[in-house]
Scaffold this motif. Structure first.
Motif, PDB file in Angstrom:
ATOM      1  N   ASP A   1      20.048  25.236  -1.588  1.00 59.37           N
ATOM      2  CA  ASP A   1      19.637  26.741  -2.078  1.00 59.37           C
ATOM      3  C   ASP A   1      19.481  26.763  -3.480  1.00 59.37           C
ATOM      4  O   ASP A   1      18.701  27.549  -4.087  1.00 59.37           O
TER       5      ASP A   1
ATOM      6  N   MET B   1      21.946  33.165  -0.670  1.00 61.92           N
ATOM      7  CA  MET B   1      22.162  31.518  -0.555  1.00 61.92           C
ATOM      8  C   MET B   1      23.280  31.329   0.514  1.00 61.92           C
ATOM      9  O   MET B   1      24.448  31.054   0.119  1.00 61.92           O
TER      10      MET B   1
ATOM     11  N   SER C   1      19.886  29.406   5.030  1.00 62.37           N
ATOM     12  CA  SER C   1      19.619  29.132   3.518  1.00 62.37           C
ATOM     13  C   SER C   1      18.793  30.432   2.721  1.00 62.37           C
ATOM     14  O   SER C   1      18.178  30.991   3.383  1.00 62.37           O
ATOM     15  N   MET C   2      18.693  30.230   1.554  1.00 63.52           N
ATOM     16  CA  MET C   2      17.975  31.198   0.672  1.00 63.52           C
ATOM     17  C   MET C   2      16.691  31.127   1.200  1.00 63.52           C
ATOM     18  O   MET C   2      15.796  32.135   1.054  1.00 63.52           O
ATOM     19  N   SER C   3      16.106  29.921   1.599  1.00 60.96           N
ATOM     20  CA  SER C   3      14.538  29.911   1.867  1.00 60.96           C
ATOM     21  C   SER C   3      14.340  30.531   3.192  1.00 60.96           C
ATOM     22  O   SER C   3      13.159  30.665   3.713  1.00 60.96           O
TER      23      SER C   3
ATOM     24  N   SER D   1      23.530  29.254   2.760  1.00 66.77           N
ATOM     25  CA  SER D   1      23.917  27.664   2.830  1.00 66.77           C
ATOM     26  C   SER D   1      24.977  27.226   1.709  1.00 66.77           C
ATOM     27  O   SER D   1      26.274  26.703   2.210  1.00 66.77           O
TER      28      SER D   1
ATOM     29  N   THR E   1      15.585  25.778  -4.075  1.00 68.31           N
ATOM     30  CA  THR E   1      14.896  26.970  -3.520  1.00 68.31           C
ATOM     31  C   THR E   1      14.918  27.799  -4.714  1.00 68.31           C
ATOM     32  O   THR E   1      13.862  28.527  -5.216  1.00 68.31           O
ATOM     33  N   TYR E   2      15.946  28.239  -5.337  1.00 72.21           N
ATOM     34  CA  TYR E   2      16.237  29.065  -6.590  1.00 72.21           C
ATOM     35  C   TYR E   2      15.273  28.736  -7.765  1.00 72.21           C
ATOM     36  O   TYR E   2      14.359  29.769  -8.255  1.00 72.21           O
TER      37      TYR E   2
ATOM     38  N   TYR F   1      12.946  21.527   0.967  1.00 69.40           N
ATOM     39  CA  TYR F   1      13.129  22.533   0.125  1.00 69.40           C
ATOM     40  C   TYR F   1      12.281  22.525  -1.280  1.00 69.40           C
ATOM     41  O   TYR F   1      12.740  23.443  -2.112  1.00 69.40           O
TER      42      TYR F   1
END
Length: 505
Positions: free
Chosen positions: A359, A232, A338-340, A234, A362-363, A459
């Protein structure tokens, strides 16, 4: 304050109610409600109206003692306005005036005997719930940090609602829901009003764990190492300038069927927002402790629905940290991942809410949600657009999202916690272009709340989603400075509606 139901079998039953005070309604044209007529055996109420002692205007009140036709010690006359056109605003003004009058009476118990169904398209449950929320709002005190607490009200502690015996059951349910909602609102206010040196990300995490213990929910708190393992980047970029450890908070209410897709609530949890390197002006910066208003609201909502034992699966997610300036802080022009996997050019470190939310959004894909709703004090631009009355509601433009938007707007109207739908269009997405990354974190001053929502939308394309920008509604400034508890009523009403729909299937 305790609330209960007092069934009244017939109109004449009002005369036998023994209580410290009974509140009845009167109107501007000198007309009396059914309860007032029943008590006016000697014409004293009508005489008070004719003499001009009470106008009958919405919220006007007059206290009478030892009325001949009443078994109550006091009779509180409350104006509802025009008899044939009592608006929601008029009725709420009357309820608020009644709650204020009760707070200063020299008795501990009272009965409200209004015509609860007099407002068009509103029912007894709405009226009872509205009174409870008004009374609890008036009773709330933000004195946790004061060495000398404000004196508690010495007035009415027990309120009963006089209703037709046929409506006793549904009215009891209305009380239970309203009290649970009020408890959630109080928690949200308390979290928002606490200073940032107390209400830290760790404090929010501990609040979630406390709720989990009290209401048999499940809490999971991710620390910095776990957040790093999830990549993560971001979210973590916002924490770089602060010594306070970030927390990623997950709270689960499992009231529905085991395989039922959950509703996910995401709350922005910036416990203090200095703006980072793009530092804010000093004036009113203290109010940036309210930048965790979204987090406070989803925690309050979870408390409310857990107390109600709603038969739904609801998951709450809060990415929480501080946004501070220091030698290690993220700088304008930095690029984060970012996580994505999408990269972001940080043009302004004060546009940090979207960096933590993206993030989190996305999670939550892992939960395969039925719907995701995020609440965030995201943009000052939303205040410019809508002021302090409506929260900004953003969704995509298709049939499923249009239906979700209408569902949320309706819930807001029912709860008196209104929102207004704003656009999300590809034309606004153009403003987020970056020469060096997949996107920039700001799109310029034009349409700032819209471009912020467009950033988040990138996202959320794997599920049904709505965004609530509550920057203008989560708190008040000035002499009445403090958290409002919004949008707990809207979210709670939405979830109650979802539970009813699920039960009907």
């Amino acid at each position: 304050m305790d609330f209960s139901i007092k069934p009244v079998a017939a109109k004449t039953g009002f005369t036998t109610i023994k209580t410290g005070c009974i509140a009845v309604a009167v109107f501007e044209n000198k007309a009396l409600s059914a309860a007032a007529k029943a008590l006016d055996t000697k014409g004293e109420i009508l005489a008070a109206l004719k003499s001009g002692d009470l106008t009958g205007k919405p919220g006007s009140t007059l206290l009478l003692r030892n009325l001949a036709g009443s078994s109550a010690d006091r009779v509180l006359l409350v104006g509802l306005g025009k008899q044939d056109a009592v608006s929601e605003k008029d009725f709420l003004a009357a309820l608020q005036a009644t709650a204020r009058a009760f707070a200063t009476l020299g008795t501990s118990d009272a009965v409200v005997a209004f015509p609860f169904d007099i407002v068009a398209k509103r029912d007894t449950s709405w009226a009872i719930g509205s009174f409870i929320l008004a009374a609890r709002d008036g009773a709330y005190r933000s004195d946790t940090m004061k060495s000398k607490k404000e004196p508690a009200s010495s007035g009415v502690k027990k309120v009963a609602f006089a209703v037709d015996a046929k409506e006793a059951g549904i009215s009891k349910s209305a009380i239970a829901q309203a009290v649970a909602t009020a408890n959630g609102i109080d928690l949200t206010k308390e979290l928002g009003n606490l200073p940032a040196n107390v209400c830290t990300p760790t404090y929010l995490a501990n609040t979630a764990k406390k709720l989990a213990r009290e209401f048999k929910m499940t809490a999971e708190i991710l620390d910095r190492k776990q957040i790093q393992a999830l990549k993560m980047g971001s979210f973590l970029s916002v924490t770089n300038g602060s010594v306070e450890p970030p927390k990623f908070i997950v709270l689960k209410h499992s009231g529905g069927k085991a395989k039922e897709a959950p509703i996910v609530l995401v709350g922005k949890g910036i416990t203090f927002d200095s703006g980072g390197i793009s530092i804010k002006p000093g004036a009113a910066m203290d109010e940036m402790k309210y930048d965790m208003g979204g987090a406070a609201a989803v925690l309050g909502t979870m408390r409310a629905i857990a107390e109600m034992k709603l038969p739904l699966n609801v998951i709450m997610v809060i990415p929480s940290c501080e946004n501070m300036p220091s030698g290690s802080a993220t700088k304008p022009g930095d690029i984060v991942t970012s996580m994505s996997g999408q990269t972001i050019e940080v043009l302004n470190t004060d546009a940090e809410g979207r960096l933590v939310l993206c993030d989190a959004l996305t999670y939550v894909e892992r939960f395969k949600p039925a719907v995701v709703i995020d609440a965030a004090t995201l943009t000052g631009a939303c205040i410019t657009a809508l002021g302090h009355h409506n929260s900004g509601l953003f969704t995509r433009n298709d049939d499923a999202h249009d239906a979700l938007a209408e569902e949320l707007l309706t819930a807001g109207k029912i709860a008196g916690d209104t929102a207004w739908r704003m656009p999300i269009e590809d034309r606004y997405q153009e403003q987020l272009k970056s020469n060096f990354a997949d996107m920039a974190n700001i799109g310029g001053p034009a349409g700032g709340s819209v471009t912020a929502a467009c950033f988040l939308e990138r996202y959320t394309r794997k599920y049904l989603w709505a965004h609530l920008d509550i920057a203008g509604t989560a708190w008040r400034s000035g002499a009445a400075k403090g958290s409002t508890g919004r949008p707990v009523p809207l979210l709670t009403t939405f979830l109650i509606g979802r539970a009813r729909t699920a039960k009907a299937k």
